[in-house]
Design an enzyme around this catalytic site. Structure first.
Site: not given
Ligand code: GDP
Ligand code: IMO
Ligand code: MG
Length: 423
Positions: A11-12, A15, A39-40, A142, A221, A236
């Site tokens: 995740g994170d 995306k 959290g995107h 269900r 995720q 998840t």
């Molecule tokens: P997601 O859940 O996959 O959408 O990712 P998140 O938003 O949770 O986390 C990605 C973080 O990295 C965010 O704070 C973005 O603003 C930041 N980010 C995305 N691409 C880049 C990059 O190429 N460089 C840096 N420094 N930050 C980035």
């Molecule tokens: P995005 O879309 C990173 C992780 C949680 C935990 C496990 C289960 O922003 O990439 P849940 O709440 O789904 O029951 O948690 O999955 N998790 C994530 N980690 N990015 C996420 O979403 C996540 N969504 C859930 O931290 O370990």
């Molecule tokens: Mg995220």
């Protein structure tokens, strides 16, 4: 024609930023799984926005955003998010649609998530506590309530029945927190939700495809958090991989063309569970501070480590990845040398495969070292301008995975992305 964009790690991966970047080339952006655990992050005119429920194409004119049936929806989060998005002048009546088959997250799902995590003690998953697992349990059990049920005159009766069932479970957990205020805001948010565009999602999206619109399915995720193929039980509760797109939107597999996998240039994980390349030292700390690695949903510090090609290779295999986007390459700017995990040592054996129950195997990563580039790359706008050492790093990853890195992201901003030539 449908392309998929999803995370290849835990995740994170970035995306949100990448979907926002690609959105102008698509007619529809659709979320197919997950819920407000996501959290995107993206930037709109230099203002940071974090989306949890709404697809990341919402800030583009003429792009339809669909919350698909595979998603679990918390009306309270959705309402709050709609208010934020509307404050940018976006007309949600025009560009947000919700499938009537989407399951609702009730206040008691959130309470159950919290109670279940507490009861697990040191074995806790590290859930975001958004009610994801209990909501999906009610779906497969269900019992769940869906967005389309809101329009039924018996909705309140069905709600009370399910709530009573949940109360018994909460009593078993000895959960005594008063959640009446959660219920109040829930019912308020339901009235708001009823006024949004609620559609028969599967007909809706297939008609868009038939009309020639390009669809981008936005994963939440990451692949290593997939309920079937992730590091179970530290995962998840949904299918985060490309297979989830068909069941999460109601589209046929032959409609899918590209599967775009997003990976960081290193690796992070938030919550519990195995993470072979984790660095619990000053280097990990430097990755966290440089990459600002704190959860977009919960604010928790993310665990950081080197890129793991064993896990990435597995993710490419189960998803059928055709293109890779590498994000946060700029975060590695200040590291004198870099490590890339190419296999695991488990006991006396070396393997390039993810074993069953990674958490029970204590894999020791085998690394190949690369020279860092020691230069600020965040202002570079074309591939030719990138340091040779970065190209070597990317090229090695390309070859190992057998999938081309098409884009390199070098900052959080909308314009900080570089297209790589395809060999
Ligand atoms: P997601 O859940 O996959 O959408 O990712 P998140 O938003 O949770 O986390 C990605 C973080 O990295 C965010 O704070 C973005 O603003 C930041 N980010 C995305 N691409 C880049 C990059 O190429 N460089 C840096 N420094 N930050 C980035
Ligand atoms: P995005 O879309 C990173 C992780 C949680 C935990 C496990 C289960 O922003 O990439 P849940 O709440 O789904 O029951 O948690 O999955 N998790 C994530 N980690 N990015 C996420 O979403 C996540 N969504 C859930 O931290 O370990
Ligand atoms: Mg995220």
């Amino acid at each position: 024609m449908v392309d998929v964009l999803l995370g290849l790690q835990w995740g994170d991966e970035g995306k949100g930023k990448i979907v926002d970047y690609f959105a102008k080339d698509y007619g529809v952006i659709a979320r197919f799984q997950g819920g407000p655990n996501a959290g995107h992050t993206l930037y709109v005119n230099d203002t940071k926005v974090v989306l949890h429920q709404i697809p990341s194409g919402v800030f583009h004119d003429n792009v339809i955003n669909l919350i698909g049936n595979g998603v679990v929806l918390d009306p309270v989060t959705l309402k709050r998010e709609c208010d934020t998005v509307a404050s940018f002048g976006i007309d949600l009546k025009k560009n947000l649609f919700i499938s009537e088959r989407t399951h609702l997250i009730l206040p008691t799902h959130r309470a159950l998530d919290k109670a279940a995590e507490l009861s697990k003690g040191s074995q806790k998953i590290g859930s975001t506590l958004k009610g994801i697992s209990p909501a999906y349990m009610d779906k497969t059990g269900r019992n769940g309530l869906r967005v389309g049920d809101l329009l039924d005159k018996n909705f309140t009766t069905a709600y009370i029945k399910l709530r009573l069932k949940h109360q018994k479970l909460l009593d078993n957990f000895a959960f005594t927190e008063d959640i009446s205020s959660w219920e109040e805001e829930f019912f308020e948010a339901l009235e708001f939700l009823k006024e949004l565009n609620i559609v028969n999602g599967e007909y809706f999206i297939n008609k868009q495809i038939a009309a020639g619109k390009r669809v981008l399915a936005e994963g939440a995720q990451g692949s290593m958090l997939d309920i079937d193929f992730g590091t179970f039980p530290f995962v998840t509760s949904s299918n985060t991989i490309s297979a989830g797109v068909c069941s999460g939107l109601g589209i046929a597999p032959q409609k899918i063309r590209d599967v775009i996998g997003v990976t960081k240039a290193y690796c992070t994980r938030v919550g519990s569970g195995p993470f072979p390349t984790e660095l619990e030292d000053a280097t990990g700390e430097l990755l966290r501070s440089t990459g600002n690695e704190f959860g977009a949903t919960t604010g928790r510090p993310r665990r950081c480590g080197w890129i793991d090609l064993v896990a990435l290779n597995f993710a490419c295999m189960i998803n059928g990845v055709t293109k890779i986007v590498m994000t946060k390459a700029d975060v590695l700017d200040a590291f004198p040398d870099l490590q890339v995990c190419t296999s695991y040592k488990i006991g006396d054996e070396e393997t390039k495969e993810i074993p069953f129950r990674l958490d029970r195997r204590q894999p020791v990563p085998v690394y190949q070292s690369f020279a860092g580039w020691n230069t600020n790359t965040s202002g570079i706008r074309n591939f030719e301008g990138l340091p040779g050492t970065m190209k070597t790093y990317v090229d090695f990853i390309n070859k190992y995975l057998g999938v081309p890195v098409h884009y390199i992201s070098n900052g959080p901003g909308r314009d900080q992305i570089i297209q790589a030539p395809i060999a």
